[in-house]
Design an enzyme around this catalytic site. Structure first.
Site, PDB file in Angstrom:
ATOM      1  N   HIS A  55       2.564  17.960  -3.081  1.00  0.00           N
ATOM      2  CA  HIS A  55       3.639  16.967  -2.870  1.00  0.00           C
ATOM      3  C   HIS A  55       3.305  15.643  -3.550  1.00  0.00           C
ATOM      4  O   HIS A  55       2.643  14.785  -2.972  1.00  0.00           O
ATOM      5  CB  HIS A  55       3.816  16.764  -1.363  1.00  0.00           C
ATOM      6  CG  HIS A  55       5.016  15.965  -0.989  1.00  0.00           C
ATOM      7  ND1 HIS A  55       5.598  16.061   0.247  1.00  0.00           N
ATOM      8  CD2 HIS A  55       5.751  15.037  -1.663  1.00  0.00           C
ATOM      9  CE1 HIS A  55       6.628  15.239   0.315  1.00  0.00           C
ATOM     10  NE2 HIS A  55       6.739  14.597  -0.833  1.00  0.00           N
ATOM     11  N   HIS A  57       5.019  12.446  -6.359  1.00  0.00           N
ATOM     12  CA  HIS A  57       6.160  11.861  -7.076  1.00  0.00           C
ATOM     13  C   HIS A  57       5.574  11.125  -8.277  1.00  0.00           C
ATOM     14  O   HIS A  57       5.138   9.981  -8.143  1.00  0.00           O
ATOM     15  CB  HIS A  57       6.909  10.860  -6.196  1.00  0.00           C
ATOM     16  CG  HIS A  57       7.481  11.437  -4.931  1.00  0.00           C
ATOM     17  ND1 HIS A  57       8.806  11.779  -4.801  1.00  0.00           N
ATOM     18  CD2 HIS A  57       6.910  11.730  -3.728  1.00  0.00           C
ATOM     19  CE1 HIS A  57       9.032  12.241  -3.578  1.00  0.00           C
ATOM     20  NE2 HIS A  57       7.885  12.226  -2.900  1.00  0.00           N
ATOM     21  N   ARG A  59       7.168  10.255 -11.004  1.00  0.00           N
ATOM     22  CA  ARG A  59       8.158   9.295 -11.546  1.00  0.00           C
ATOM     23  C   ARG A  59       8.558   9.520 -12.994  1.00  0.00           C
ATOM     24  O   ARG A  59       9.064   8.591 -13.627  1.00  0.00           O
ATOM     25  CB  ARG A  59       7.622   7.850 -11.430  1.00  0.00           C
ATOM     26  CG  ARG A  59       7.041   7.442 -10.093  1.00  0.00           C
ATOM     27  CD  ARG A  59       8.053   7.528  -8.996  1.00  0.00           C
ATOM     28  NE  ARG A  59       7.617   6.856  -7.767  1.00  0.00           N
ATOM     29  CZ  ARG A  59       8.188   7.072  -6.589  1.00  0.00           C
ATOM     30  NH1 ARG A  59       9.163   7.949  -6.464  1.00  0.00           N
ATOM     31  NH2 ARG A  59       7.763   6.421  -5.524  1.00  0.00           N
ATOM     32  N   ASN A  89      13.008  13.759  -7.222  1.00  0.00           N
ATOM     33  CA  ASN A  89      13.738  12.476  -7.260  1.00  0.00           C
ATOM     34  C   ASN A  89      13.287  11.584  -8.408  1.00  0.00           C
ATOM     35  O   ASN A  89      12.991  10.407  -8.237  1.00  0.00           O
ATOM     36  CB  ASN A  89      13.643  11.744  -5.909  1.00  0.00           C
ATOM     37  CG  ASN A  89      12.228  11.449  -5.459  1.00  0.00           C
ATOM     38  OD1 ASN A  89      11.300  12.164  -5.838  1.00  0.00           O
ATOM     39  ND2 ASN A  89      12.028  10.417  -4.673  1.00  0.00           N
ATOM     40  N   HIS A 174      12.237  17.528   3.630  1.00  0.00           N
ATOM     41  CA  HIS A 174      11.974  16.198   4.203  1.00  0.00           C
ATOM     42  C   HIS A 174      12.801  16.156   5.479  1.00  0.00           C
ATOM     43  O   HIS A 174      14.031  16.042   5.440  1.00  0.00           O
ATOM     44  CB  HIS A 174      12.402  15.100   3.222  1.00  0.00           C
ATOM     45  CG  HIS A 174      12.189  13.711   3.750  1.00  0.00           C
ATOM     46  ND1 HIS A 174      11.380  12.786   3.119  1.00  0.00           N
ATOM     47  CD2 HIS A 174      12.655  13.087   4.856  1.00  0.00           C
ATOM     48  CE1 HIS A 174      11.370  11.659   3.818  1.00  0.00           C
ATOM     49  NE2 HIS A 174      12.145  11.819   4.876  1.00  0.00           N
ATOM     50  N   HIS A 225       5.154  16.354   5.286  1.00  0.00           N
ATOM     51  CA  HIS A 225       4.634  15.123   5.916  1.00  0.00           C
ATOM     52  C   HIS A 225       5.056  14.906   7.367  1.00  0.00           C
ATOM     53  O   HIS A 225       5.754  13.941   7.683  1.00  0.00           O
ATOM     54  CB  HIS A 225       5.006  13.896   5.082  1.00  0.00           C
ATOM     55  CG  HIS A 225       6.414  13.851   4.537  1.00  0.00           C
ATOM     56  ND1 HIS A 225       7.540  14.047   5.312  1.00  0.00           N
ATOM     57  CD2 HIS A 225       6.872  13.613   3.285  1.00  0.00           C
ATOM     58  CE1 HIS A 225       8.616  13.927   4.555  1.00  0.00           C
ATOM     59  NE2 HIS A 225       8.231  13.666   3.324  1.00  0.00           N
ATOM     60  N   ASP A 295       1.893  13.159  -0.692  1.00  0.00           N
ATOM     61  CA  ASP A 295       3.180  12.470  -0.861  1.00  0.00           C
ATOM     62  C   ASP A 295       2.978  11.198  -1.705  1.00  0.00           C
ATOM     63  O   ASP A 295       3.540  10.138  -1.405  1.00  0.00           O
ATOM     64  CB  ASP A 295       3.823  12.136   0.484  1.00  0.00           C
ATOM     65  CG  ASP A 295       5.292  11.746   0.331  1.00  0.00           C
ATOM     66  OD1 ASP A 295       5.833  11.894  -0.779  1.00  0.00           O
ATOM     67  OD2 ASP A 295       5.891  11.284   1.323  1.00  0.00           O
ATOM     68  N   HIS A 299       4.793   2.661  -6.088  1.00  0.00           N
ATOM     69  CA  HIS A 299       5.711   1.586  -6.470  1.00  0.00           C
ATOM     70  C   HIS A 299       4.836   0.447  -6.984  1.00  0.00           C
ATOM     71  O   HIS A 299       3.674   0.330  -6.582  1.00  0.00           O
ATOM     72  CB  HIS A 299       6.537   1.123  -5.265  1.00  0.00           C
ATOM     73  CG  HIS A 299       7.422   2.187  -4.698  1.00  0.00           C
ATOM     74  ND1 HIS A 299       8.562   2.619  -5.324  1.00  0.00           N
ATOM     75  CD2 HIS A 299       7.312   2.936  -3.567  1.00  0.00           C
ATOM     76  CE1 HIS A 299       9.141   3.575  -4.600  1.00  0.00           C
ATOM     77  NE2 HIS A 299       8.380   3.796  -3.525  1.00  0.00           N
TER      78      HIS A 299
HETATM   79  O1  DOR Z   1       8.469   6.897   1.426  1.00  0.00           O
HETATM   80  C1  DOR Z   1       8.927   7.718   0.651  1.00  0.00           C
HETATM   81  N1  DOR Z   1       8.892   7.529  -0.672  1.00  0.00           N
HETATM   82  N2  DOR Z   1       9.504   8.843   1.138  1.00  0.00           N
HETATM   83  C2  DOR Z   1      10.189   9.696   0.350  1.00  0.00           C
HETATM   84  O2  DOR Z   1      10.728  10.646   0.843  1.00  0.00           O
HETATM   85  C3  DOR Z   1      10.337   9.421  -1.099  1.00  0.00           C
HETATM   86  C4  DOR Z   1       9.231   8.567  -1.570  1.00  0.00           C
HETATM   87  C5  DOR Z   1       9.462   8.009  -2.959  1.00  0.00           C
HETATM   88  O3  DOR Z   1       9.846   8.794  -3.842  1.00  0.00           O
HETATM   89  O4  DOR Z   1       9.203   6.823  -3.168  1.00  0.00           O
HETATM   90 ZN    ZN Z   2       7.765  12.843  -0.924  1.00  0.00          ZN
END
Ligand code: DOR
Ligand code: ZN
Length: 427
Positions: A55, A57, A59, A89, A174, A225, A295, A299
């Site tokens: 899991h 991300h 980006r 996403n 989720h 999660h 997860d 950012h």
């Molecule tokens: O806190 C989160 N950030 N939960 C998610 O489900 C998506 C993730 C994100 O992509 O930033």
């Molecule tokens: Zn996630």
């Protein structure tokens, strides 16, 4: 290159002084006696299977200021992870064959570790899941909204799970119920506000709805999660085609302990109470929870350095996942057996990968690590583009070497393979 590694190898549930021979990227033998040919001795360090983070991300494409697949996968490698599964996403979201194909092509040129991509399920693409399944390693459903996420209506959940089962793919969920979240929506100024706006009840309700909608015992569904004791209770008598994941941030943090820089710990589902945290450790140690996942959701510092309500949710974690948990093993918070089951063997089983275990015939994916070398995590030394970690100062044990399919990918300080070394898996 074919070669043999000599040292303390974790094999069949215990350490054994042995020789692990690698041929064409696979484990060819694990023996007590030396074989001829090229040979590496690891001294007092140990040899463990590499981790699989199901899991992340990364980006890419879409948010290159936060991360891209080369920085994300480099971070994974330095954290002892040989394989990652990336969420849909991104921008564009991977909800179509075209988006999946383009993303696969793009990240194939960038990744330092093996990878799989998940396809996003929304209200419009359910009938396309059989077609999408030829281009992805699994599906992802968001029952509640989060950062740039897709959303699936509850009325469509059963149909989506039926299609995913027919496509023989696992579905990641989720589990936060959107209607429940809407009911509690309010302006937020702190982590405690955040957890009031996304209460455990919303997680529990979503989990109960998922359990009611599982089409058959062969339908594989992963609850991502898990964050609450109530959610765990809802899963206590679940069938074993349902897996449940937990993240280090839900295991190590509770909201009251985090007074400073609160936006940096804003994440969905939220960091909750110490009761919830204890329940998660318990759930893990009694094997009710069977997956560890980061997860990893980076950012930038600028994006997090704003007022609480405007800050995006998500924390980075792919590089610290295995090291934090190895340090927890040394502290006696979980057994090495449980850790390796949750981070290596069980994800390999769920995603049908020939990885996750030091066993003849599997990929030679392993780390070499000095279990006596605990160090404090420092954001400065990590490799994610976001440049910070919520685990600053936490004890961790980092691997000194990582091998993927028999190739050395890192030593203590540097990457030894080219971008694009990582291969697509699980499709
Ligand atoms: O806190 C989160 N950030 N939960 C998610 O489900 C998506 C993730 C994100 O992509 O930033
Ligand atoms: Zn996630």
């Amino acid at each position: 290159m074919d070669f043999t590694v000599e040292g303390k190898i974790y094999h069949k549930g215990s350490f054994e002084e042995a020789y692990l021979s690698i041929r064409q990227g696979k484990i060819a033998a694990i023996k007590k006696t030396m074989t001829s040919g090229s040979h590496l001795t690891v001294g007092s360090q140990v040899i463990l299977p590499a981790g699989i983070d199901c899991h992340v991300h990364f980006r890419d494409p879409g948010f290159p200021k936060k991360e891209d697949f080369s920085t994300g996968s480099a971070a994974a490698a330095f954290g002892g992870i040989s394989c990652v599964f990336d969420m849909p996403n991104t921008q564009p979201q991977t909800t179509s064959v075209r988006a999946l194909l383009e993303k696969t092509q793009r990240v194939t040129q960038k990744s330092y570790v093996d990878f799989g991509l998940l396809a996003g399920v929304n209200d419009e693409n359910i009938s396309m899941l059989p077609e999408l399944s030829a281009y992805c390693s699994g599906f992802k459903i968001f029952l509640g909204s989060s950062t740039n996420t897709l959303h699936l209506n509850l009325q469509n959940l059963h149909r989506a799970l039926v299609e995913a089962e027919q496509a023989k793919k696992i579905t990641f969920v989720h589990a936060e119920d959107e209607l429940c979240l809407k009911k509690h929506q309010a302006t937020e100024q702190s982590l405690v506000d955040h957890l009031r706006c996304r209460p455990a009840r919303c997680e529990e309700e979503a989990i109960r709805t998922v359990l009611k909608n599982i089409p058959s015992p062969s339908s594989l569904v992963h609850i991502c999660h898990l964050s609450s004791r109530d959610g765990l209770e809802a899963l206590r008598t679940r069938p074993n085609n349902i897996s449940v994941g937990v993240t280090p941030h839900h295991l190590f943090f509770d909201a009251p302990m985090l007074q400073k820089n609160q936006t940096f710990y804003k994440v969905n589902p939220p960091i909750r109470s110490s009761f919830d945290k204890e329940a998660l450790w318990n759930g893990m140690n009694t094997h009710l929870i069977d997956i560890l996942e980061s997860d990893h959701a980076p950012h930038t510092l600028e994006e997090k350095n704003v007022d609480f309500d405007s800050a995006p949710s998500g924390v980075p974690g792919v590089e610290t996942l295995y090291p934090l948990m190895l340090a927890a093993v040394i502290k006696g918070q979980l057994t090495l057996d449980t850790l390796l089951w949750m981070l290596c063997e069980r994800p390999a089983q769920l995603l049908h990968l020939p990885k996750g275990k030091l066993e003849v015939g599997r990929d030679a994916d392993f780390i070499v690590v000095d279990m006596k070398k605990t160090q404090m995590i420092s954001g400065e030394n990590l490799h994610s583009k976001c440049g910070w970690t919520p685990f600053e100062g936490y004890p961790a044990i980092f691997p000194s070497l990582l091998f993927i399919r028999g190739e050395q990918v890192i030593d203590d300080h540097q990457l030894l393979v080219k971008q694009g070394f990582g291969a697509s898996v699980g499709v």
